[in-house]
Design an enzyme around this catalytic site. Structure first.
Site, PDB file in Angstrom:
ATOM      1  N   ARG A 228      -6.180  12.169  15.540  1.00  0.00           N
ATOM      2  CA  ARG A 228      -6.710  12.092  14.176  1.00  0.00           C
ATOM      3  C   ARG A 228      -6.247  13.279  13.333  1.00  0.00           C
ATOM      4  NH1 ARG A 228     -12.667   9.672  15.959  1.00  0.00           N
ATOM      5  NH2 ARG A 228     -11.900   7.526  16.162  1.00  0.00           N
TER       6      ARG A 228
ATOM      7  N   TYR B 109      -4.684   3.674  11.255  1.00  0.00           N
ATOM      8  CA  TYR B 109      -4.807   3.860  12.701  1.00  0.00           C
ATOM      9  C   TYR B 109      -5.500   5.160  13.095  1.00  0.00           C
ATOM     10  CZ  TYR B 109      -0.307   6.517  12.941  1.00  0.00           C
ATOM     11  OH  TYR B 109       0.707   7.429  12.802  1.00  0.00           O
ATOM     12  N   GLU B 110      -5.825   5.237  14.401  1.00  0.00           N
ATOM     13  CA  GLU B 110      -6.691   6.294  14.946  1.00  0.00           C
ATOM     14  C   GLU B 110      -8.073   6.263  14.311  1.00  0.00           C
ATOM     15  OE1 GLU B 110      -5.706   7.310  17.548  1.00  0.00           O
ATOM     16  OE2 GLU B 110      -3.599   6.812  17.279  1.00  0.00           O
ATOM     17  N   GLY B 111      -8.555   5.077  14.043  1.00  0.00           N
ATOM     18  CA  GLY B 111      -9.837   4.901  13.376  1.00  0.00           C
ATOM     19  C   GLY B 111      -9.603   4.831  11.886  1.00  0.00           C
TER      20      GLY B 111
ATOM     21  N   GLN C 153     -13.787   6.980   9.889  1.00  0.00           N
ATOM     22  CA  GLN C 153     -13.889   8.440   9.770  1.00  0.00           C
ATOM     23  C   GLN C 153     -15.047   8.829   8.861  1.00  0.00           C
ATOM     24  OE1 GLN C 153     -11.861  10.037  11.824  1.00  0.00           O
ATOM     25  NE2 GLN C 153     -10.933   8.046  12.282  1.00  0.00           N
TER      26      GLN C 153
END
Length: 596
Positions: free
Chosen positions: A298, A442-444, A449
């Site tokens: 992230r 991506y990555e949440g 977030q």
């Protein structure tokens, strides 16, 4: 074709003048010998590698993309990528901040942050190959068994092997509790994994001799949901007894995703058909172990957009100084020419300054957070480590979401500066926009977030972490608020700090009655907190620039002008964001879903 010049002067300003990094390193036993000259030498060589070796492959890699041989399931990266990676390994860059116990150089994470910003400016798609490897290294370093560490970490540290994270499945993305990949225990204490993963960046390629996949899966006795997830290390090739490359494992790339951007990175559909793996950490505790890699990723994704913001800005400025269109509204600025350059037009300047401010604010926040990570990992003061860890936890979702939102806005603005030419591939600007768009997903996703920030990091501990950051702001306001020349920076910073406190309390009270209130306000809230962070750092940078504006160095004049632009033109966005957050969830949920 776009060009790239590493922003060494601004990095040095942030490291030396804003944050006093060398002095901070002296307080950390493992980094006590790192001085300013060492920092500058590493930055200079890193920038040279990024600009001269990696950047020239960006446009060609985007045009060519990756190629899958469906018969062998092997993927070839674009031309030149493999050679650039070999040069990266030969230069020792993979090992920069890795543990010396596994062959690393042991330099601070802060320097690795700067290296990766420059690599992302040069070529985000290429940089994702070594970037994911570093995340796999961190996860195994934190949770791997001694045997796993001895086998995999030296190879990941050297760059001889690369790594991935295999989480997403066709039916589940963020909600990993739904994943179905199975891991069957074997008599020899290994496991056989069966399932399918999608969207696996750098999941298959020809840059390195082996790929170390970190895979989430379920054991036969796993409870339902996220509490039943375990983590496994599954190599592409099974290692031999002496640590070499043995037979092919039953994990392969079935297809490549056809994507909007980052064409030079292989985004793979991965099939596991009884692949051999070993358990990382405890059974059913895999998500906690994987979060080491996910949090690193992230921060890395925020860094990707920071890099794209910088390179897009550089090229848009060069174009605006050269392109001639119309006359200035206040009269010709170049009367000897048929038209003025477009940089004389106020809105062109607004777009350029927006990108510049988002790059400089993002760089300050990202390097500050990297320095906190060094303190968290290396300080011999337990309280200092805890304080640093809390701030890193608070700022991680902000860096991921705020910097990637800003990167999307900045690259779009910079493409707009080019007019119709920005839409044409040869200029390179449309690639920056396409590449930047994935970073918000991506990555949440950035909504995830935002929920993490408001729900977990702020309301989850009754605002403890946020108050710790607020104390830094309060101290700065008290120290500088008496200076007349600082009023334009200190007053809006203090005002926003008060408003964030009130908004947080209000949202906390609403959430007690209806948890959906968090979902209705979270995205607006994160952006407000992001601006609070930027305002704090721009105020600090303005203080330095004011003190040195008569030095004859135009750098400080430009820094002060950028800070003033930020406070005048970008920070006021918070007023509408706060109003939107306070409007609550009702306008979002009032319509029956059948009416959509």
């Amino acid at each position: 074709m776009p060009t790239y010049t590493p922003p060494l002067r601004d990095m040095q300003f942030v490291l030396h003048e804003l944050l006093g990094a060398a002095d901070q390193f002296k307080l950390l036993p493992r980094h006590a010998e790192i001085d300013a000259d060492t920092i500058d030498a590493v930055l200079e060589q890193a920038g040279k590698f990024a600009a001269e070796v990696v950047a020239p492959l960006n446009a060609s890699g985007d045009a060519e993309g990756c190629t899958l041989d469906k018969a062998t399931h092997e993927v070839s990266a674009p031309k030149g990528f493999k050679q650039a990676y070999a040069a990266y390994v030969e230069g020792g860059w993979p090992s920069l901040s890795c543990d010396p116990a596994f062959g690393g150089q042991g330099l601070p994470i802060t320097l690795n942050q700067c290296l990766y910003e420059m690599l992302n400016s040069a070529n985000q798609a290429w940089t994702m190959y070594p970037g994911l490897s570093h995340g796999a290294y961190e996860a195994l370093h934190a949770h791997g068994t001694p045997e796993q560490q001895a086998l995999y970490l030296p190879k990941l540290t050297s760059g001889q092997w690369t790594g991935t994270m295999c989480l997403t499945e066709p039916h589940c993305g963020t909600d990993l509790g739904l994943l179905r990949t199975k891991a069957e225990p074997q008599p020899d204490a290994s496991y056989r994994l069966t399932g399918q993963k999608i969207f696996i960046s750098a999941g298959e390629h020809d840059l390195a001799e082996n790929i170390v996949h970190l895979v989430l899966a379920r054991l036969p006795d796993a409870p339902a949901g996220s509490k039943g997830i375990s983590l496994f290390v599954v190599p592409k090739f099974l290692p031999t007894a002496d640590g070499g490359v043995g037979e092919r494992n039953a994990i392969h790339c079935a297809a490549l995703e056809h994507k909007m951007g980052i064409h030079g990175n292989a985004t793979c559909q991965i099939v596991l058909d009884g692949a051999v793996g070993s358990l990382v950490g405890e059974p059913h505790k895999g998500l906690a172990a994987m979060f080491v890699m996910m949090n690193a990723a992230r921060l890395g994704v925020g860094n990707q957009s920071l890099g794209l913001t910088e390179v897009a800005y550089q090229n848009a400025v060069a174009y605006a100084k050269d392109r001639r269109q119309m006359r200035s509204l206040s009269g010709p600025k170049h009367p000897d020419q048929p038209a003025d350059t477009i940089i004389v037009h106020p809105d062109v300047r607004k777009m350029l300054l927006t990108a510049r401010a988002y790059a400089e604010g993002g760089r300050a926040l990202a390097i500050y957070t990297a320095l906190l990570i060094d303190q968290e990992l290396s300080s011999d003061d337990e309280d200092a480590r805890k304080e640093a860890a809390d701030l890193v936890a608070l700022l991680t979702p902000v860096i991921k979401a705020f910097l990637t939102d800003n990167g999307w806005l900045a690259t779009s603005h910079c493409m707009q500066v080019y007019g119709g030419h920005g839409y044409i591939r040869e200029w390179g600007m449309e690639q920056f926009v396409r590449d930047a768009r994935i970073n918000m997903i991506y990555e949440g996703t950035n909504t995830v977030q935002s929920l993490d920030l408001l729900g977990r990091k702020v309301l989850g501990d009754n605002g403890k972490k946020l108050k710790a950051f607020g104390k830094l702001i309060q101290q700065f306001v008290e120290d500088e608020g008496v200076r007349e020349e600082m009023q334009g920076f200190v007053n809006p910073l203090a005002d926003l700090g008060d408003k964030v406190t009130k908004l947080t309390m209000e949202l906390g009270m609403k959430a007690m009655g209806n948890a959906d209130e968090v979902g209705g306000a979270a995205v607006d809230y994160l952006r407000v907190v992001g601006h609070l962070c930027f305002a704090y750092f721009f105020a600090r940078m303005a203080k330095i620039a004011l003190e040195k504006q008569n030095s004859g160095d135009p750098f400080y004049t430009a820094k002060l002008a950028t800070a003033r632009f930020y406070f005048a033109k970008l920070l006021p966005e918070t007023a509408s964001l706060i109003r939107s957050a306070r409007a609550g969830v009702a306008p979002l949920m009032a319509m029956d879903e059948a009416l959509f």
